[in-house]
Design an enzyme around this catalytic site. Sequence first.
Site, PDB file in Angstrom:
ATOM      1  N   GLY A  71     -54.778 -58.680 -58.148  1.00 61.34           N
ATOM      2  CA  GLY A  71     -53.482 -58.469 -58.787  1.00 61.34           C
ATOM      3  C   GLY A  71     -53.092 -57.000 -58.803  1.00 61.34           C
ATOM      4  O   GLY A  71     -51.933 -56.647 -58.597  1.00 61.34           O
ATOM      5  N   THR A  72     -54.064 -56.145 -59.032  1.00 63.88           N
ATOM      6  CA  THR A  72     -53.802 -54.701 -59.076  1.00 63.88           C
ATOM      7  C   THR A  72     -53.250 -54.221 -57.741  1.00 63.88           C
ATOM      8  O   THR A  72     -52.279 -53.462 -57.692  1.00 63.88           O
ATOM      9  CB  THR A  72     -55.098 -53.944 -59.435  1.00 63.88           C
ATOM     10  OG1 THR A  72     -55.567 -54.413 -60.701  1.00 63.88           O
ATOM     11  CG2 THR A  72     -54.867 -52.439 -59.514  1.00 63.88           C
ATOM     12  N   GLN A 178     -50.375 -63.292 -65.179  1.00 66.02           N
ATOM     13  CA  GLN A 178     -50.755 -64.183 -66.289  1.00 66.02           C
ATOM     14  C   GLN A 178     -49.883 -65.439 -66.349  1.00 66.02           C
ATOM     15  O   GLN A 178     -50.179 -66.352 -67.111  1.00 66.02           O
ATOM     16  CB  GLN A 178     -50.662 -63.439 -67.628  1.00 66.02           C
ATOM     17  CG  GLN A 178     -51.692 -62.344 -67.803  1.00 66.02           C
ATOM     18  CD  GLN A 178     -53.118 -62.862 -67.918  1.00 66.02           C
ATOM     19  OE1 GLN A 178     -53.362 -64.056 -68.116  1.00 66.02           O
ATOM     20  NE2 GLN A 178     -54.084 -61.980 -67.781  1.00 66.02           N
ATOM     21  N   SER A 198     -52.810 -63.225 -59.107  1.00 60.07           N
ATOM     22  CA  SER A 198     -54.230 -62.903 -58.933  1.00 60.07           C
ATOM     23  C   SER A 198     -55.068 -64.165 -59.001  1.00 60.07           C
ATOM     24  O   SER A 198     -54.873 -65.002 -59.890  1.00 60.07           O
ATOM     25  CB  SER A 198     -54.662 -61.919 -60.031  1.00 60.07           C
ATOM     26  OG  SER A 198     -56.061 -61.714 -59.959  1.00 60.07           O
ATOM     27  N   GLY A 199     -56.019 -64.286 -58.072  1.00 55.34           N
ATOM     28  CA  GLY A 199     -56.838 -65.492 -57.987  1.00 55.34           C
ATOM     29  C   GLY A 199     -57.667 -65.771 -59.221  1.00 55.34           C
ATOM     30  O   GLY A 199     -57.695 -66.909 -59.710  1.00 55.34           O
ATOM     31  N   HIS A 200     -58.334 -64.728 -59.756  1.00 53.84           N
ATOM     32  CA  HIS A 200     -59.318 -65.001 -60.811  1.00 53.84           C
ATOM     33  C   HIS A 200     -58.711 -65.359 -62.165  1.00 53.84           C
ATOM     34  O   HIS A 200     -59.433 -65.655 -63.102  1.00 53.84           O
ATOM     35  CB  HIS A 200     -60.331 -63.855 -60.935  1.00 53.84           C
ATOM     36  CG  HIS A 200     -59.833 -62.616 -61.590  1.00 53.84           C
ATOM     37  ND1 HIS A 200     -60.183 -62.281 -62.873  1.00 53.84           N
ATOM     38  CD2 HIS A 200     -59.028 -61.620 -61.151  1.00 53.84           C
ATOM     39  CE1 HIS A 200     -59.622 -61.113 -63.190  1.00 53.84           C
ATOM     40  NE2 HIS A 200     -58.915 -60.697 -62.150  1.00 53.84           N
ATOM     41  N   THR A 236     -59.055 -57.408 -41.357  1.00 47.71           N
ATOM     42  CA  THR A 236     -59.379 -58.809 -41.069  1.00 47.71           C
ATOM     43  C   THR A 236     -59.326 -59.631 -42.350  1.00 47.71           C
ATOM     44  O   THR A 236     -59.834 -59.200 -43.388  1.00 47.71           O
ATOM     45  CB  THR A 236     -60.774 -58.901 -40.420  1.00 47.71           C
ATOM     46  OG1 THR A 236     -60.747 -58.135 -39.207  1.00 47.71           O
ATOM     47  CG2 THR A 236     -61.153 -60.335 -40.098  1.00 47.71           C
ATOM     48  N   CYS A 324     -62.181 -49.011 -77.073  1.00 45.38           N
ATOM     49  CA  CYS A 324     -62.946 -47.849 -77.502  1.00 45.38           C
ATOM     50  C   CYS A 324     -62.742 -46.736 -76.484  1.00 45.38           C
ATOM     51  O   CYS A 324     -63.300 -46.748 -75.401  1.00 45.38           O
ATOM     52  CB  CYS A 324     -64.419 -48.199 -77.594  1.00 45.38           C
ATOM     53  SG  CYS A 324     -65.375 -46.957 -78.450  1.00 45.38           S
TER      54      CYS A 324
HETATM   55  N1  PLP Z   1     -51.555 -57.743 -64.263  1.00 45.85           N
HETATM   56  C1  PLP Z   1     -51.837 -58.432 -65.394  1.00 45.85           C
HETATM   57  C2  PLP Z   1     -50.739 -58.844 -66.311  1.00 45.85           C
HETATM   58  C3  PLP Z   1     -53.167 -58.759 -65.682  1.00 45.85           C
HETATM   59  O1  PLP Z   1     -53.459 -59.426 -66.802  1.00 45.85           O
HETATM   60  C4  PLP Z   1     -54.187 -58.355 -64.776  1.00 45.85           C
HETATM   61  C5  PLP Z   1     -55.618 -58.642 -65.058  1.00 45.85           C
HETATM   62  O2  PLP Z   1     -56.120 -58.377 -66.136  1.00 45.85           O
HETATM   63  C6  PLP Z   1     -53.824 -57.647 -63.625  1.00 45.85           C
HETATM   64  C7  PLP Z   1     -52.497 -57.371 -63.405  1.00 45.85           C
HETATM   65  C8  PLP Z   1     -54.842 -57.184 -62.630  1.00 45.85           C
HETATM   66  O3  PLP Z   1     -55.329 -58.233 -61.839  1.00 45.85           O
HETATM   67  P1  PLP Z   1     -56.704 -58.034 -61.028  1.00 45.85           P
HETATM   68  O4  PLP Z   1     -57.794 -58.066 -62.032  1.00 45.85           O
HETATM   69  O5  PLP Z   1     -56.764 -59.182 -60.068  1.00 45.85           O
HETATM   70  O6  PLP Z   1     -56.609 -56.728 -60.322  1.00 45.85           O
END
Ligand code: PLP
Length: 407
Positions: A71-72, A178, A198-200, A236, A324
């Site tokens: 996702g990042t 999300q 994002s997959g996870h 790839t 923290c």
């Molecule tokens: N954007 C949002 C709103 C998220 O909650 C997250 C993950 O915590 C991300 C982006 C980042 O996704 P990834 O962990 O796949 O880089």
Amino acid sequence: MKTVYMDNNATTRTDPAVVEAMLPFFSELYGNPSSMHSFGGQVGRHVREAREKIAALINAHPAEILFTSCGTESDNAAIMGTLRSYPDKKHFIMTRVEHPAVLNVGHYLRARGYRVTELGVDRKGRLDLGELRDALSDDTALVSVMTANNETGVIFPIDEIGEIVKARGIPFHTDAVQAVGKIPMDMARQPIDMLSLSGHKLHAPKGVGALYIRRGTKFTPFVIGGHQESGKRGGTENVPYIVGLGKASELAGEHLKEENTRVKKMRDRLEKELLERIPNAMINGDPGNRLPNTTSISFEYVEGESILLLMNAVQICASSGSACTSGSLEPSHVLRAMGVPFTAAHGSIRFSLSVYNSEEDVDHVIEQMPPIIQKVRDISPFWKDFQAGKPISALMAGGSGHDHHHH
Ligand code: PLP
């Protein structure tokens, strides 16, 4: 004791069916999808099918799906890829409650001469669309507003926002990491130019994501290399993970109804029971406009970290709304942007459920939380001050008295 996992906004369990779908691509089907021989070529078909499944989940065209590593990366590629396409425009708009994957890109851009607008939110985490309208200018290269917040689950009125932005001819990106799999997304209908997922977060493994790019949207590649992904991202293809994301997308589509019925009901029961059984507890975020799986609850006059430690001892996994940083506990940027009082922001806990949760899980949490909160309050000087009607000591007040900027 069984682990009760209610931290699905942090990450999810990979669905066993997803693991099974991935396995052949580590062993017998190891070919390169770009190869001329049919041994590799047959793998390309599976990548195509995965692309179709992800497109189907958000009602897009397969050619509009770009695979990424997370996702990042999707967020970074959308923002940097758009700004590079409009080199003369030096203004970027985002919100104050974005995930660091957007927020810190905004801060990076500001440090390099861009004008960056951070839209504020009210006490319930809602945007002021008038503020957005006023911020738009001829110099605005991109607006990025998340679909749903990871901490509170608050859903933004993304269709209305997209219409306002696109009426000015400005591209619109949304971080829907999300949202996808929890609420329906429809690219044929929604005024969105780019969308990150994002997959996870939807029961695929960590380390794979996608970026939807509407046909006709200007995009400058982030990763320059071979002709993969129609030249939009070299490298790839990560075939097993792409296949896994495809399978997870298919399952997410099937589970969407359950998320909004069974999962939502469990969340609502959890929330209602905790608020009834524990005094001085409150929900963070607009209760009528949230993801079906998320609740952020503040337990006043205690520290979230202490609560999490005791929850951990009875095998309940959740997150706190404080982090923290350099030895001092700071409420999250999201709760601070909402103006949640420091006495509440410190003791906030986020529970995020999934289709893997059961009513027994909810029972366990409802039973365990009241004595846990009592225990941490018994040793909390802030709770003692509150009970005695005394002003809260400077230690807790000082925690959020100064604004931290993370660069
Ligand atoms: N954007 C949002 C709103 C998220 O909650 C997250 C993950 O915590 C991300 C982006 C980042 O996704 P990834 O962990 O796949 O880089």
